[in-house]
Design an enzyme around this catalytic site. Structure first.
Site, PDB file in Angstrom:
ATOM      1  N   LYS A  22       0.845  -1.206   0.000  1.00 22.43           N
ATOM      2  CA  LYS A  22       0.000   0.000   0.000  1.00 22.43           C
ATOM      3  C   LYS A  22       0.877   1.251   0.000  1.00 22.43           C
ATOM      4  O   LYS A  22       0.638   2.193  -0.764  1.00 22.43           O
ATOM      5  CB  LYS A  22      -0.866  -0.008   1.251  1.00 22.43           C
ATOM      6  CG  LYS A  22      -1.523   1.316   1.592  1.00 22.43           C
ATOM      7  CD  LYS A  22      -2.396   1.225   2.817  1.00 22.43           C
ATOM      8  CE  LYS A  22      -1.656   1.356   4.107  1.00 22.43           C
ATOM      9  NZ  LYS A  22      -1.295   2.727   4.498  1.00 22.43           N
ATOM     10  N   ASN A  23       1.909   1.250   0.838  1.00 26.68           N
ATOM     11  CA  ASN A  23       2.706   2.477   1.004  1.00 26.68           C
ATOM     12  C   ASN A  23       3.706   2.702  -0.116  1.00 26.68           C
ATOM     13  O   ASN A  23       4.420   3.707  -0.116  1.00 26.68           O
ATOM     14  CB  ASN A  23       3.397   2.479   2.376  1.00 26.68           C
ATOM     15  CG  ASN A  23       2.385   2.638   3.503  1.00 26.68           C
ATOM     16  OD1 ASN A  23       1.204   2.930   3.259  1.00 26.68           O
ATOM     17  ND2 ASN A  23       2.806   2.395   4.728  1.00 26.68           N
ATOM     18  N   ARG A  94      -4.377  10.522   5.557  1.00 31.00           N
ATOM     19  CA  ARG A  94      -3.276  11.489   5.639  1.00 31.00           C
ATOM     20  C   ARG A  94      -2.417  11.464   4.381  1.00 31.00           C
ATOM     21  O   ARG A  94      -1.899  12.493   3.939  1.00 31.00           O
ATOM     22  CB  ARG A  94      -2.438  11.146   6.864  1.00 31.00           C
ATOM     23  CG  ARG A  94      -1.137  11.866   6.927  1.00 31.00           C
ATOM     24  CD  ARG A  94      -0.254  11.359   8.026  1.00 31.00           C
ATOM     25  NE  ARG A  94       1.075  11.873   7.871  1.00 31.00           N
ATOM     26  CZ  ARG A  94       1.418  13.121   8.152  1.00 31.00           C
ATOM     27  NH1 ARG A  94       0.504  13.958   8.584  1.00 31.00           N
ATOM     28  NH2 ARG A  94       2.662  13.519   7.978  1.00 31.00           N
ATOM     29  N   CYS A 118      -4.592  12.166  13.824  1.00 40.49           N
ATOM     30  CA  CYS A 118      -5.297  10.891  13.680  1.00 40.49           C
ATOM     31  C   CYS A 118      -5.081  10.125  14.981  1.00 40.49           C
ATOM     32  O   CYS A 118      -4.457  10.619  15.912  1.00 40.49           O
ATOM     33  CB  CYS A 118      -4.771  10.095  12.482  1.00 40.49           C
ATOM     34  SG  CYS A 118      -3.127   9.462  12.764  1.00 40.49           S
ATOM     35  N   ARG A 123       0.656  14.272  13.780  1.00 44.70           N
ATOM     36  CA  ARG A 123       1.128  14.063  12.401  1.00 44.70           C
ATOM     37  C   ARG A 123       1.206  15.357  11.585  1.00 44.70           C
ATOM     38  O   ARG A 123       0.497  15.561  10.607  1.00 44.70           O
ATOM     39  CB  ARG A 123       0.269  13.005  11.719  1.00 44.70           C
ATOM     40  CG  ARG A 123       0.260  11.719  12.542  1.00 44.70           C
ATOM     41  CD  ARG A 123      -0.374  10.556  11.871  1.00 44.70           C
ATOM     42  NE  ARG A 123       0.471  10.049  10.781  1.00 44.70           N
ATOM     43  CZ  ARG A 123       0.060   9.018  10.035  1.00 44.70           C
ATOM     44  NH1 ARG A 123      -1.098   8.455  10.248  1.00 44.70           N
ATOM     45  NH2 ARG A 123       0.836   8.580   9.058  1.00 44.70           N
ATOM     46  N   PRO A 124       2.022  16.284  12.030  1.00 48.66           N
ATOM     47  CA  PRO A 124       2.198  17.545  11.291  1.00 48.66           C
ATOM     48  C   PRO A 124       2.856  17.314   9.926  1.00 48.66           C
ATOM     49  O   PRO A 124       3.306  16.212   9.616  1.00 48.66           O
ATOM     50  CB  PRO A 124       3.111  18.338  12.203  1.00 48.66           C
ATOM     51  CG  PRO A 124       3.840  17.332  13.008  1.00 48.66           C
ATOM     52  CD  PRO A 124       2.904  16.180  13.189  1.00 48.66           C
ATOM     53  N   ASP A 126       5.146  19.847   8.725  1.00 42.23           N
ATOM     54  CA  ASP A 126       6.124  20.939   8.642  1.00 42.23           C
ATOM     55  C   ASP A 126       7.325  20.603   7.775  1.00 42.23           C
ATOM     56  O   ASP A 126       7.858  21.466   7.070  1.00 42.23           O
ATOM     57  CB  ASP A 126       6.578  21.351  10.043  1.00 42.23           C
ATOM     58  CG  ASP A 126       7.041  20.158  10.867  1.00 42.23           C
ATOM     59  OD1 ASP A 126       6.267  19.197  11.005  1.00 42.23           O
ATOM     60  OD2 ASP A 126       8.191  20.158  11.340  1.00 42.23           O
ATOM     61  N   ASP A 306       5.317   0.323  12.189  1.00 37.24           N
ATOM     62  CA  ASP A 306       4.113  -0.343  11.679  1.00 37.24           C
ATOM     63  C   ASP A 306       4.044  -1.803  12.094  1.00 37.24           C
ATOM     64  O   ASP A 306       3.049  -2.466  11.820  1.00 37.24           O
ATOM     65  CB  ASP A 306       4.054  -0.256  10.150  1.00 37.24           C
ATOM     66  CG  ASP A 306       3.791   1.161   9.696  1.00 37.24           C
ATOM     67  OD1 ASP A 306       3.932   1.431   8.497  1.00 37.24           O
ATOM     68  OD2 ASP A 306       3.482   2.014  10.554  1.00 37.24           O
ATOM     69  N   ARG A 398      -8.126  -0.873   5.425  1.00 36.57           N
ATOM     70  CA  ARG A 398      -7.311   0.177   4.792  1.00 36.57           C
ATOM     71  C   ARG A 398      -6.011  -0.418   4.255  1.00 36.57           C
ATOM     72  O   ARG A 398      -5.479   0.042   3.251  1.00 36.57           O
ATOM     73  CB  ARG A 398      -6.949   1.268   5.811  1.00 36.57           C
ATOM     74  CG  ARG A 398      -8.115   2.050   6.330  1.00 36.57           C
ATOM     75  CD  ARG A 398      -7.676   3.211   7.158  1.00 36.57           C
ATOM     76  NE  ARG A 398      -6.784   4.091   6.417  1.00 36.57           N
ATOM     77  CZ  ARG A 398      -6.426   5.298   6.843  1.00 36.57           C
ATOM     78  NH1 ARG A 398      -6.876   5.746   7.989  1.00 36.57           N
ATOM     79  NH2 ARG A 398      -5.617   6.058   6.139  1.00 36.57           N
TER      80      ARG A 398
HETATM   81  C1  EPZ Z   1       4.425   6.788   6.591  1.00 37.26           C
HETATM   82  O1  EPZ Z   1       3.615   7.777   7.202  1.00 37.26           O
HETATM   83  C2  EPZ Z   1       3.530   5.575   6.438  1.00 37.26           C
HETATM   84  N1  EPZ Z   1       2.398   5.913   5.573  1.00 37.26           N
HETATM   85  C3  EPZ Z   1       3.041   5.118   7.814  1.00 37.26           C
HETATM   86  O2  EPZ Z   1       2.299   3.934   7.632  1.00 37.26           O
HETATM   87  C4  EPZ Z   1       4.249   4.803   8.694  1.00 37.26           C
HETATM   88  O3  EPZ Z   1       3.801   4.464   9.984  1.00 37.26           O
HETATM   89  C5  EPZ Z   1       5.162   6.039   8.771  1.00 37.26           C
HETATM   90  O4  EPZ Z   1       5.532   6.444   7.437  1.00 37.26           O
HETATM   91  C6  EPZ Z   1       6.432   5.772   9.560  1.00 37.26           C
HETATM   92  O5  EPZ Z   1       7.129   4.700   8.986  1.00 37.26           O
HETATM   93  C7  EPZ Z   1       2.588   5.963   4.235  1.00 37.26           C
HETATM   94  O6  EPZ Z   1       3.676   5.744   3.729  1.00 37.26           O
HETATM   95  C8  EPZ Z   1       1.385   6.289   3.399  1.00 37.26           C
HETATM   96  P1  EPZ Z   1       6.330  10.174   8.792  1.00 37.26           P
HETATM   97  P2  EPZ Z   1       4.136   9.307   7.273  1.00 37.26           P
HETATM   98  O7  EPZ Z   1       6.119  11.460   8.072  1.00 37.26           O
HETATM   99  O8  EPZ Z   1       4.976   9.625   6.104  1.00 37.26           O
HETATM  100  C9  EPZ Z   1       6.519  13.214  12.399  1.00 37.26           C
HETATM  101  C10 EPZ Z   1       0.528   2.503   7.863  1.00 37.26           C
HETATM  102  O9  EPZ Z   1       0.341   1.817   8.866  1.00 37.26           O
HETATM  103  N2  EPZ Z   1       6.480  14.227  11.330  1.00 37.26           N
HETATM  104  O10 EPZ Z   1       7.559   9.378   8.488  1.00 37.26           O
HETATM  105  O11 EPZ Z   1       2.953  10.131   7.561  1.00 37.26           O
HETATM  106  C11 EPZ Z   1       5.223  12.444  12.492  1.00 37.26           C
HETATM  107  O12 EPZ Z   1       4.310  13.133  13.325  1.00 37.26           O
HETATM  108  C12 EPZ Z   1       0.911   3.947   7.993  1.00 37.26           C
HETATM  109  O13 EPZ Z   1       0.510   2.055   6.675  1.00 37.26           O
HETATM  110  C13 EPZ Z   1       6.662  15.578  11.664  1.00 37.26           C
HETATM  111  O14 EPZ Z   1       6.854  15.925  12.831  1.00 37.26           O
HETATM  112  O15 EPZ Z   1       5.069   9.236   8.568  1.00 37.26           O
HETATM  113  C14 EPZ Z   1       5.658  11.131  13.070  1.00 37.26           C
HETATM  114  O16 EPZ Z   1       5.734  11.261  14.472  1.00 37.26           O
HETATM  115  C15 EPZ Z   1       0.621   4.464   9.375  1.00 37.26           C
HETATM  116  N3  EPZ Z   1       6.618  16.501  10.674  1.00 37.26           N
HETATM  117  C16 EPZ Z   1       7.052  10.928  12.482  1.00 37.26           C
HETATM  118  O17 EPZ Z   1       7.493  12.213  12.058  1.00 37.26           O
HETATM  119  C17 EPZ Z   1       6.387  16.154   9.359  1.00 37.26           C
HETATM  120  O18 EPZ Z   1       6.369  17.055   8.489  1.00 37.26           O
HETATM  121  C18 EPZ Z   1       7.118   9.990  11.296  1.00 37.26           C
HETATM  122  O19 EPZ Z   1       6.191  10.476  10.361  1.00 37.26           O
HETATM  123  C19 EPZ Z   1       6.210  14.789   9.042  1.00 37.26           C
HETATM  124  C20 EPZ Z   1       6.260  13.842  10.041  1.00 37.26           C
END
Ligand code: EPZ
Length: 420
Positions: A22-23, A94, A118, A123-124, A126, A306, A398
């Site tokens: 999916k990802n 998201r 969520c 999940r910002p 920035d 995950d 999902r």
């Molecule tokens: C991806 O989400 C995956 N989703 C998530 O899988 C996975 O859990 C996550 O990466 C971590 O491996 C997809 O690929 C569609 P991140 P993503 O941005 O990109 C913080 C599933 O189960 N952060 O790497 O949204 C954030 O809050 C899903 O399939 C910021 O602070 O995750 C989190 O604490 C759930 N600022 C951490 O970083 C930002 O701009 C990791 O988030 C972005 C993220």
């Protein structure tokens, strides 16, 4: 409302296939916005998130042609009629934020709802927005929307404070048409990021370094559509590996990407599980008593967040004490309360969960809260005494294609019912 009903106690025996990731599919669907012709994506499972993303692409004017039998989806961004991803669509998923990069890259404009939080955290975005500003975008936030426009995109060095997965992907998608070279430092190294870079290169991009913490993108004027076959889903594969271990089973997981699961593989072996490569898959044998192990989630190649909930389910019936530390998300213990209702012995202390193994779990009515938490509840139900009912399984759908069919094919007593 649908539920999954499980009668625990059966060992998982047999063979199961892993579906497309999916990802890896979602960012590639977003990449299709970059080209006028038909982009073809193969090995696409039937998942709720993919349908949600399809609807978003249709909303902005893409044509989408799906063949569920062939597990193929074809996307053409010939005439984009809207540059807006509305709140009603973004709030359900998201990953909708991934349309931002390609819309800016090709059309220099986008208006995307802020995703909001969520179940697993705020999940910002920035990191995404910082990177767009660095390459020349004007980014403003108003009324809950991100407004982006740019006259020119100029390649530059971007350092990510956090190796965000979709942040890295969005900035790759934005950088493919930037003038000059864009370097993303402290980039995410997940296999899905590598797959996106390889797919964009198939479409004519010039991206190097994906899979390391420094990705270099040389801007090109034009991309062309291509045909892509999606990599297997390492999280689905890991979920079946843990299910087999917990039920003392013996399962061949076909097309399992073991090379992407090093950290899980090592932890399963530390816990006493027999994991070995066999043909083009992985055989997992859970004959041995399970030992408790400590887990700390980290960005790839660390232990995947995950897989945290699924591993915790296994630790609830392992012999000893396991300390599970979640460092990626701030609230990814939503499954703990439900596991405790089954008799699990878990104490949460900040971002640590201390799990003391118990002899047996007991089946109970449970409620899913997020995708991977719902998977852990299903795994717990497979080994619990009596019947477990998991509601709100739209979370499960999902990211898992027909999980109850795949598990019952391995001997689990599991079915999906409509509780009305
Ligand atoms: C991806 O989400 C995956 N989703 C998530 O899988 C996975 O859990 C996550 O990466 C971590 O491996 C997809 O690929 C569609 P991140 P993503 O941005 O990109 C913080 C599933 O189960 N952060 O790497 O949204 C954030 O809050 C899903 O399939 C910021 O602070 O995750 C989190 O604490 C759930 N600022 C951490 O970083 C930002 O701009 C990791 O988030 C972005 C993220």
């Amino acid at each position: 409302m649908e539920k999954i009903v499980i009668e625990g106690g059966n060992r998982l025996i047999g063979e199961v296939s892993v579906s497309g990731a999916k990802n890896a599919i979602l960012p590639l669907m977003a990449a299709s916005i970059l080209v006028d012709g038909w982009n073809v994506i193969r090995n696409v499972p039937s998942l709720r998130d993919i349908k949600t993303f399809r609807d978003l692409l249709l909303h902005i004017g893409c044509e989408v042609d799906e063949d569920p039998e062939e597990k193929t989806i074809r996307i053409r961004a010939h005439e984009i009629t809207s540059f807006e991803a509305p709140y009603e669509m973004v709030k359900t998923m998201r990953a909708s934020i991934l349309v931002l990069g390609p819309l800016v890259s090709r059309f220099r404009r986008a208006r995307v709802s802020l995703p909001g939080g969520c179940a697993i955290g705020t999940r910002p975005v920035d990191v995404h927005l910082m990177g767009l500003k660095k390459i020349g975008c004007d980014v403003t936030l108003e009324h809950g929307y991100i407004n982006v426009k740019a006259d020119r995109l100029i390649g530059t060095r971007i350092y990510l404070d956090i190796p965000s997965v979709t942040g890295t992907e969005n900035l790759m998608l934005a950088g493919v048409h930037a003038e000059g070279v864009t370097v993303i430092e402290n980039a995410a190294m997940e296999p899905e990021v590598v797959f996106l870079a390889e797919s964009l290169n198939r479409m004519g991009a010039q991206i190097r370094g994906a899979g390391t913490d420094t990705i270099t993108i040389e801007g090109v004027r034009e991309l062309h559509p291509a045909e892509h076959t999606v990599i297997p889903d390492r999280i689905e594969a890991g979920t079946f590996m843990i299910a087999t271990a917990m039920t003392r089973g013996n399962v061949l997981i076909k097309n399992c990407p073991l090379e992407y699961l090093d950290s899980l593989n090592l932890k399963l072996k530390e816990a006493g599980v027999d994991v070995r490569a066999e043909n083009s898959g992985v055989r997992v044998i859970g004959d041995y008593p399970l030992r408790s192990v400590d887990i700390k989630t980290l960005p790839y190649p660390g232990f995947p967040t995950d897989m945290q909930a699924q591993m915790m389910a296994m630790m609830t019936i392992s012999s000893g004490l396991s300390v599970i530390t979640e460092t990626v998300f701030e609230n990814r213990f939503m499954h703990v309360g439900e596991l405790k209702r089954m008799g699990a012995d878990i104490i949460i202390n900040g971002n640590c969960a201390i799990v003391k193994g118990v002899e047996r779990l007991s089946g109970a009515p449970l409620m899913a809260t997020d995708l991977r938490a719902s998977a852990s509840l299903v795994l717990a139900g497979l080994v619990a005494d009596g019947v477990t009912e998991v509601s709100r399984i739209y979370h499960l759908d999902r990211g898992y294609e027909n999980i109850e069919k795949k598990l019952s094919g391995l001997g689990a007593r599991i079915k999906r019912i409509n509780s009305e």
